[in-house]
Motif scaffolding. Structure first.
Motif, mmCIF file in Angstrom:
data_model
loop_
_atom_site.group_PDB
_atom_site.id
_atom_site.type_symbol
_atom_site.label_atom_id
_atom_site.label_comp_id
_atom_site.label_asym_id
_atom_site.label_seq_id
_atom_site.Cartn_x
_atom_site.Cartn_y
_atom_site.Cartn_z
ATOM 1 N N LEU A 140 0.749 -1.143 0.030
ATOM 2 C CA LEU A 140 0.205 -0.150 0.168
ATOM 3 C C LEU A 140 0.872 1.388 0.107
ATOM 4 C CD1 LEU A 140 -2.778 -0.886 2.395
ATOM 5 C CD2 LEU A 140 -2.914 -0.530 -0.248
ATOM 6 N N ARG A 141 1.947 0.972 0.730
ATOM 7 C CA ARG A 141 2.856 2.476 0.604
ATOM 8 C C ARG A 141 3.738 2.385 -0.541
ATOM 9 N NH1 ARG A 141 3.480 0.476 6.223
ATOM 10 N NH2 ARG A 141 5.426 -0.517 5.586
ATOM 11 N N GLY A 142 3.757 1.553 -1.543
ATOM 12 C CA GLY A 142 4.587 1.462 -2.524
ATOM 13 C C GLY A 142 6.065 1.342 -2.595
ATOM 14 N N GLU A 143 6.351 0.700 -1.168
ATOM 15 C CA GLU A 143 7.902 0.555 -0.950
ATOM 16 C C GLU A 143 8.341 -0.479 -1.838
ATOM 17 O OE1 GLU A 143 7.764 -0.575 3.014
ATOM 18 O OE2 GLU A 143 7.153 1.472 3.658
ATOM 19 N N ARG A 144 9.613 -0.443 -2.294
ATOM 20 C CA ARG A 144 10.125 -1.560 -2.868
ATOM 21 C C ARG A 144 10.374 -2.720 -2.046
ATOM 22 N NH1 ARG A 144 12.855 0.198 -7.395
ATOM 23 N NH2 ARG A 144 14.234 -1.401 -7.437
ATOM 24 N N GLU A 145 10.618 -3.816 -2.718
ATOM 25 C CA GLU A 145 10.585 -5.091 -1.883
ATOM 26 C C GLU A 145 12.152 -5.155 -1.290
ATOM 27 O OE1 GLU A 145 10.431 -8.183 -4.669
ATOM 28 O OE2 GLU A 145 8.243 -8.130 -4.777
ATOM 29 N N GLY A 146 11.950 -5.192 0.238
ATOM 30 C CA GLY A 146 13.212 -5.550 0.809
ATOM 31 C C GLY A 146 13.751 -6.821 0.815
ATOM 32 N N PRO A 147 14.607 -7.094 1.850
ATOM 33 C CA PRO A 147 15.355 -8.451 1.731
ATOM 34 C C PRO A 147 14.217 -9.715 1.784
ATOM 35 C CG PRO A 147 16.622 -6.979 3.116
ATOM 36 C CD PRO A 147 15.384 -6.369 2.840
ATOM 37 N N SER A 148 13.348 -9.121 2.527
ATOM 38 C CA SER A 148 12.252 -10.563 2.717
ATOM 39 C C SER A 148 11.371 -10.905 1.685
ATOM 40 C CB SER A 148 11.447 -10.242 4.077
ATOM 41 O OG SER A 148 10.626 -8.839 3.900
ATOM 42 N N LEU A 149 11.463 -9.631 0.858
ATOM 43 C CA LEU A 149 10.681 -10.116 -0.399
ATOM 44 C C LEU A 149 11.436 -10.308 -1.667
ATOM 45 C CD1 LEU A 149 8.010 -7.032 -0.019
ATOM 46 C CD2 LEU A 149 7.497 -9.318 0.291
ATOM 47 N N ALA A 150 12.839 -10.358 -1.556
ATOM 48 C CA ALA A 150 13.482 -10.535 -2.790
ATOM 49 C C ALA A 150 13.252 -12.004 -3.368
ATOM 50 C CB ALA A 150 15.133 -10.471 -2.392
ATOM 51 N N ARG A 151 12.961 -11.903 -4.634
ATOM 52 C CA ARG A 151 12.858 -13.247 -5.261
ATOM 53 C C ARG A 151 14.219 -13.980 -5.393
ATOM 54 N NH1 ARG A 151 10.403 -9.936 -10.535
ATOM 55 N NH2 ARG A 151 8.678 -8.460 -9.243
ATOM 56 N N SER A 152 13.869 -15.435 -5.001
ATOM 57 C CA SER A 152 14.692 -16.288 -5.165
ATOM 58 C C SER A 152 15.196 -16.597 -6.829
ATOM 59 C CB SER A 152 14.336 -17.553 -4.491
ATOM 60 O OG SER A 152 13.384 -18.093 -5.402
ATOM 61 N N ALA A 153 16.245 -17.233 -6.877
ATOM 62 C CA ALA A 153 16.622 -17.267 -8.323
ATOM 63 C C ALA A 153 15.645 -18.376 -8.988
ATOM 64 C CB ALA A 153 17.933 -18.033 -8.392
ATOM 65 N N THR A 154 15.152 -19.168 -8.175
ATOM 66 C CA THR A 154 13.958 -20.283 -8.751
ATOM 67 C C THR A 154 12.773 -19.428 -9.053
ATOM 68 O OG1 THR A 154 14.847 -21.995 -7.322
ATOM 69 C CG2 THR A 154 12.775 -22.338 -8.449
ATOM 70 N N GLU A 155 12.300 -18.480 -8.298
ATOM 71 C CA GLU A 155 11.114 -17.550 -8.414
ATOM 72 C C GLU A 155 11.442 -16.782 -9.850
ATOM 73 O OE1 GLU A 155 10.415 -15.370 -4.893
ATOM 74 O OE2 GLU A 155 9.193 -17.036 -4.136
ATOM 75 N N GLN A 156 12.334 -16.290 -9.811
ATOM 76 C CA GLN A 156 12.696 -15.391 -11.257
ATOM 77 C C GLN A 156 12.813 -16.411 -12.323
ATOM 78 O OE1 GLN A 156 16.878 -13.796 -10.356
ATOM 79 N NE2 GLN A 156 15.790 -12.371 -8.937
ATOM 80 N N THR A 157 13.092 -17.969 -12.131
ATOM 81 C CA THR A 157 13.099 -18.838 -13.268
ATOM 82 C C THR A 157 11.695 -18.945 -13.601
ATOM 83 O OG1 THR A 157 15.318 -19.658 -12.561
ATOM 84 C CG2 THR A 157 13.945 -20.836 -14.212
ATOM 85 N N VAL A 158 10.879 -19.132 -12.696
ATOM 86 C CA VAL A 158 9.426 -19.445 -12.877
ATOM 87 C C VAL A 158 8.684 -18.388 -13.452
ATOM 88 C CG1 VAL A 158 7.458 -19.511 -11.570
ATOM 89 C CG2 VAL A 158 9.186 -21.034 -11.027
ATOM 90 N N LEU A 159 8.972 -17.051 -13.125
ATOM 91 C CA LEU A 159 8.506 -16.004 -13.652
ATOM 92 C C LEU A 159 8.852 -15.750 -15.170
ATOM 93 C CD1 LEU A 159 8.901 -13.287 -10.905
ATOM 94 C CD2 LEU A 159 6.590 -14.069 -11.832
ATOM 95 N N ALA A 160 10.000 -16.380 -15.363
ATOM 96 C CA ALA A 160 10.560 -16.021 -16.807
ATOM 97 C C ALA A 160 9.819 -17.063 -17.738
ATOM 98 C CB ALA A 160 12.189 -16.354 -16.922
ATOM 99 N N ALA A 161 9.671 -18.282 -17.105
ATOM 100 C CA ALA A 161 8.830 -19.302 -17.817
ATOM 101 C C ALA A 161 7.477 -19.000 -18.209
ATOM 102 C CB ALA A 161 8.742 -20.683 -16.963
ATOM 103 N N LEU A 162 6.974 -17.988 -17.365
ATOM 104 C CA LEU A 162 5.744 -17.641 -17.450
ATOM 105 C C LEU A 162 5.528 -16.243 -18.540
ATOM 106 C CD1 LEU A 162 3.649 -17.946 -13.970
ATOM 107 C CD2 LEU A 162 3.560 -19.286 -15.898
ATOM 108 N N ALA A 163 6.503 -15.729 -19.156
ATOM 109 C CA ALA A 163 6.729 -14.547 -19.605
ATOM 110 C C ALA A 163 5.640 -14.638 -20.835
ATOM 111 C CB ALA A 163 7.947 -14.225 -20.050
ATOM 112 N N GLY A 164 4.678 -13.841 -20.804
ATOM 113 C CA GLY A 164 3.958 -13.559 -22.201
ATOM 114 C C GLY A 164 3.221 -14.998 -22.272
ATOM 115 N N ASP A 165 2.790 -15.798 -21.322
ATOM 116 C CA ASP A 165 2.228 -16.971 -21.714
ATOM 117 C C ASP A 165 1.526 -17.567 -20.309
ATOM 118 O OD1 ASP A 165 1.396 -19.367 -22.795
ATOM 119 O OD2 ASP A 165 3.216 -20.508 -22.728
ATOM 120 N N GLU A 166 0.419 -18.264 -20.400
ATOM 121 C CA GLU A 166 -0.258 -18.945 -19.454
ATOM 122 C C GLU A 166 0.164 -20.401 -19.364
ATOM 123 O OE1 GLU A 166 -4.666 -18.215 -18.353
ATOM 124 O OE2 GLU A 166 -4.573 -20.260 -19.603
#
Length: 216
Positions: A140-166
């Motif tokens: 709600l405050r629009g704060e950038r993701e801090g350490p507790s919200l940092a995406r893991s390497a696996t999460e980044q890979t998962v998001l990349a796998a979904l790029a432009g697709d379902e």
């Protein structure tokens, strides 16, 4: 009626129309017909059960902040008033945000996007951790993701796998070379943080399948 239902309460029909149109332009939101008075707002709320109210302070038959205080509904206050007392009163009444009019509609669009992610995170059926609650407040405050919200390497890979697709969890697992359980776990976590959208699709067997798409 699917989507986040939003009621604009403003006695200036031109301003109300602009705000209504800004809501309607956002995917996942439904703009209700604006109300111009406190009385009209209460009637609309009883009839349509909005999820979010965007209320002006000065209304012909009452005070928008008093309206917000009386509701058990999420609300933003949108007003030209900039005195500290009014702003404090709005937040004390439970407003999630205070936007000073006039503002670019892109500002409202960005706040609505934050709200959708906040609502998605707090919509979880499981008990919330302190980290979940802190994330919601940060959204709600629009704060950038801090350490507790940092995406893991696996999460980044998962998001990349979904790029432009379902895709389903099984399809994501195949794309990135992990087990279905691992893909499902990361997809669920990303969905709870508002970074992935989830929908149901019925296959030829009639059994529903969760489908995931990047984007809050």
């Amino acid at each position: 009626m699917s989507g986040i239902r939003v009621l604009v309460v403003d006695d200036d029909f031109r301003v109300a129309g602009l705000h209504r149109d800004a809501v309607a332009a956002r995917a996942g939101f439904v703009a209700l017909e604006p109300a111009r008075t406190v009385g009209e707002a209460r009637t609309a709320i009883a009839a349509h059960a909005p999820d979010l109210v965007l209320a002006d302070v000065y209304l012909p038959d009452g005070d928008g902040i008093d309206l917000v205080r009386s509701l058990e509904i999420d609300a933003f206050v949108l007003s030209a008033a900039t005195d500290a007392a009014t702003v404090r009163r709005a937040f004390a009444a439970g407003a999630l945000a205070y936007l000073v009019k006039p503002f670019d509609t892109r500002v409202l669009a960005e706040r609505l996007e934050r709200y959708a992610r906040y609502r998605n995170l707090l919509g979880s059926a499981r008990p919330l951790s302190q980290d979940d609650i802190d994330r919601a407040a940060s959204l709600l405050r629009g704060e950038r993701e801090g350490p507790s919200l940092a995406r893991s390497a696996t999460e980044q890979t998962v998001l990349a796998a979904l790029a432009g697709d379902e895709a389903s969890a099984t399809e994501v697992a195949e794309r990135i070379g992990v087990s279905r359980a691992t893909a499902q776990r990361h997809l669920t976590a990303l969905a709870e943080r508002g970074l992935v959208r989830v929908s149901l699709r019925y296959g030829s067997t009639g059994r529903p399948e969760h489908r995931f798409r990047a984007g809050g």
